[in-house]
Design a protein around this motif. Structure first.
Motif, mmCIF file in Angstrom:
data_model
loop_
_atom_site.group_PDB
_atom_site.id
_atom_site.type_symbol
_atom_site.label_atom_id
_atom_site.label_comp_id
_atom_site.label_asym_id
_atom_site.label_seq_id
_atom_site.Cartn_x
_atom_site.Cartn_y
_atom_site.Cartn_z
ATOM 1 N N LYS A 21 30.543 32.596 50.931
ATOM 2 C CA LYS A 21 31.691 33.267 50.329
ATOM 3 C C LYS A 21 32.618 33.711 51.447
ATOM 4 O O LYS A 21 32.201 34.372 52.395
ATOM 5 C CB LYS A 21 31.213 34.479 49.530
ATOM 6 C CG LYS A 21 32.338 35.287 48.919
ATOM 7 C CD LYS A 21 31.778 36.493 48.170
ATOM 8 C CE LYS A 21 32.859 37.346 47.584
ATOM 9 N NZ LYS A 21 32.309 38.498 46.839
ATOM 10 N N VAL B 183 36.321 35.671 51.885
ATOM 11 C CA VAL B 183 37.380 36.426 51.222
ATOM 12 C C VAL B 183 38.651 36.339 52.059
ATOM 13 O O VAL B 183 38.637 36.577 53.260
ATOM 14 C CB VAL B 183 36.976 37.905 51.026
ATOM 15 C CG1 VAL B 183 38.126 38.699 50.411
ATOM 16 C CG2 VAL B 183 35.737 38.009 50.157
ATOM 17 N N THR C 14 42.783 27.780 51.862
ATOM 18 C CA THR C 14 41.886 27.492 50.741
ATOM 19 C C THR C 14 41.501 26.018 50.733
ATOM 20 O O THR C 14 40.327 25.682 50.533
ATOM 21 C CB THR C 14 42.540 27.877 49.401
ATOM 22 O OG1 THR C 14 42.844 29.277 49.431
ATOM 23 C CG2 THR C 14 41.620 27.582 48.229
ATOM 24 N N ARG D 193 33.012 28.927 49.600
ATOM 25 C CA ARG D 193 33.395 29.465 48.292
ATOM 26 C C ARG D 193 34.502 30.493 48.524
ATOM 27 O O ARG D 193 34.238 31.678 48.721
ATOM 28 C CB ARG D 193 32.199 30.136 47.612
ATOM 29 C CG ARG D 193 31.058 29.179 47.319
ATOM 30 C CD ARG D 193 29.857 29.861 46.651
ATOM 31 N NE ARG D 193 29.305 30.947 47.458
ATOM 32 C CZ ARG D 193 29.267 32.230 47.096
ATOM 33 N NH1 ARG D 193 29.745 32.611 45.939
ATOM 34 N NH2 ARG D 193 28.732 33.134 47.889
ATOM 35 N N TRP E 299 37.359 33.207 47.976
ATOM 36 C CA TRP E 299 37.772 34.239 47.046
ATOM 37 C C TRP E 299 39.050 34.830 47.615
ATOM 38 O O TRP E 299 39.055 35.334 48.739
ATOM 39 C CB TRP E 299 36.720 35.326 46.935
ATOM 40 C CG TRP E 299 35.447 34.931 46.242
ATOM 41 C CD1 TRP E 299 34.732 33.776 46.397
ATOM 42 C CD2 TRP E 299 34.733 35.710 45.297
ATOM 43 N NE1 TRP E 299 33.612 33.797 45.608
ATOM 44 C CE2 TRP E 299 33.589 34.974 44.918
ATOM 45 C CE3 TRP E 299 34.935 36.960 44.743
ATOM 46 C CZ2 TRP E 299 32.665 35.451 44.002
ATOM 47 C CZ3 TRP E 299 34.016 37.436 43.835
ATOM 48 C CH2 TRP E 299 32.894 36.687 43.468
ATOM 49 N N THR F 209 42.400 37.462 47.176
ATOM 50 C CA THR F 209 42.855 38.665 46.501
ATOM 51 C C THR F 209 44.245 39.038 46.996
ATOM 52 O O THR F 209 44.564 38.855 48.168
ATOM 53 C CB THR F 209 41.855 39.831 46.720
ATOM 54 O OG1 THR F 209 42.346 41.011 46.074
ATOM 55 C CG2 THR F 209 41.604 40.121 48.176
ATOM 56 N N GLU G 136 43.667 28.649 42.499
ATOM 57 C CA GLU G 136 42.579 28.650 41.515
ATOM 58 C C GLU G 136 42.182 27.216 41.139
ATOM 59 O O GLU G 136 41.001 26.914 40.967
ATOM 60 C CB GLU G 136 43.008 29.440 40.281
ATOM 61 C CG GLU G 136 41.881 29.907 39.432
ATOM 62 C CD GLU G 136 42.329 30.960 38.427
ATOM 63 O OE1 GLU G 136 41.494 31.820 38.118
ATOM 64 O OE2 GLU G 136 43.480 30.932 37.965
ATOM 65 N N ALA H 61 38.925 28.093 43.858
ATOM 66 C CA ALA H 61 38.767 29.435 44.422
ATOM 67 C C ALA H 61 38.804 30.492 43.326
ATOM 68 O O ALA H 61 39.407 30.295 42.271
ATOM 69 C CB ALA H 61 39.877 29.715 45.428
ATOM 70 N N ARG H 62 38.140 31.607 43.589
ATOM 71 C CA ARG H 62 38.249 32.781 42.719
ATOM 72 C C ARG H 62 39.526 33.510 43.118
ATOM 73 O O ARG H 62 39.842 33.623 44.304
ATOM 74 C CB ARG H 62 37.067 33.721 42.921
ATOM 75 C CG ARG H 62 35.728 33.192 42.476
ATOM 76 C CD ARG H 62 35.475 33.354 40.977
ATOM 77 N NE ARG H 62 35.676 34.689 40.487
ATOM 78 C CZ ARG H 62 34.712 35.603 40.328
ATOM 79 N NH1 ARG H 62 33.477 35.329 40.642
ATOM 80 N NH2 ARG H 62 34.998 36.795 39.845
ATOM 81 N N VAL H 63 40.253 34.022 42.136
ATOM 82 C CA VAL H 63 41.528 34.683 42.387
ATOM 83 C C VAL H 63 41.535 36.053 41.716
ATOM 84 O O VAL H 63 41.126 36.184 40.562
ATOM 85 C CB VAL H 63 42.700 33.818 41.854
ATOM 86 C CG1 VAL H 63 43.997 34.579 41.871
ATOM 87 C CG2 VAL H 63 42.817 32.537 42.662
ATOM 88 N N GLU H 64 42.010 37.042 42.459
ATOM 89 C CA GLU H 64 42.172 38.401 41.927
ATOM 90 C C GLU H 64 43.594 38.846 42.229
ATOM 91 O O GLU H 64 44.028 38.801 43.377
ATOM 92 C CB GLU H 64 41.172 39.344 42.600
ATOM 93 C CG GLU H 64 41.366 40.793 42.219
ATOM 94 C CD GLU H 64 40.453 41.715 43.003
ATOM 95 O OE1 GLU H 64 39.588 42.329 42.364
ATOM 96 O OE2 GLU H 64 40.616 41.812 44.232
ATOM 97 N N PHE I 175 35.097 42.435 44.930
ATOM 98 C CA PHE I 175 35.556 41.172 45.492
ATOM 99 C C PHE I 175 35.045 40.974 46.926
ATOM 100 O O PHE I 175 34.878 39.860 47.379
ATOM 101 C CB PHE I 175 37.082 41.107 45.446
ATOM 102 C CG PHE I 175 37.609 39.810 44.932
ATOM 103 C CD1 PHE I 175 37.443 39.452 43.599
ATOM 104 C CD2 PHE I 175 38.280 38.936 45.753
ATOM 105 C CE1 PHE I 175 37.920 38.255 43.122
ATOM 106 C CE2 PHE I 175 38.774 37.733 45.291
ATOM 107 C CZ PHE I 175 38.590 37.392 43.969
#
Length: 72
Positions: free
Chosen positions: A13, A15, A27, A36, A38, A40, A53, A57-60, A68
């Protein structure tokens, strides 16, 4: 770290804070290396969020939540 100084990111992961043009390129690199990602961003909207996304990727958006950053 590998003998050549590279870092194995496979399955890790990672970030990334902020979602600009550089974050989109990062990304792509992270996904290619098997990480992976993530991402934000404190803004509630972002022109790159959907493309980031779509790369997996995870998006916040709208905050930088503690969850996160867990296990990063």
């Amino acid at each position: 770290m590998g003998m050549d100084g590279s870092i194995d990111l496979k399955g890790k992961k990672v970030v990334v804070v902020g979602m600009g043009r550089t974050a989109l390129a990062l990304t792509r690199l992270l996904v290619a290396k098997g990480a992976r990602p993530w991402l934000t961003d404190s803004k509630s909207t972002n022109e790159y969020a959907a493309r980031i996304e779509a790369l997996g990727a995870r998006v916040e958006l709208g905050e930088h939540s503690d969850s996160f950053f867990a296990d990063a």
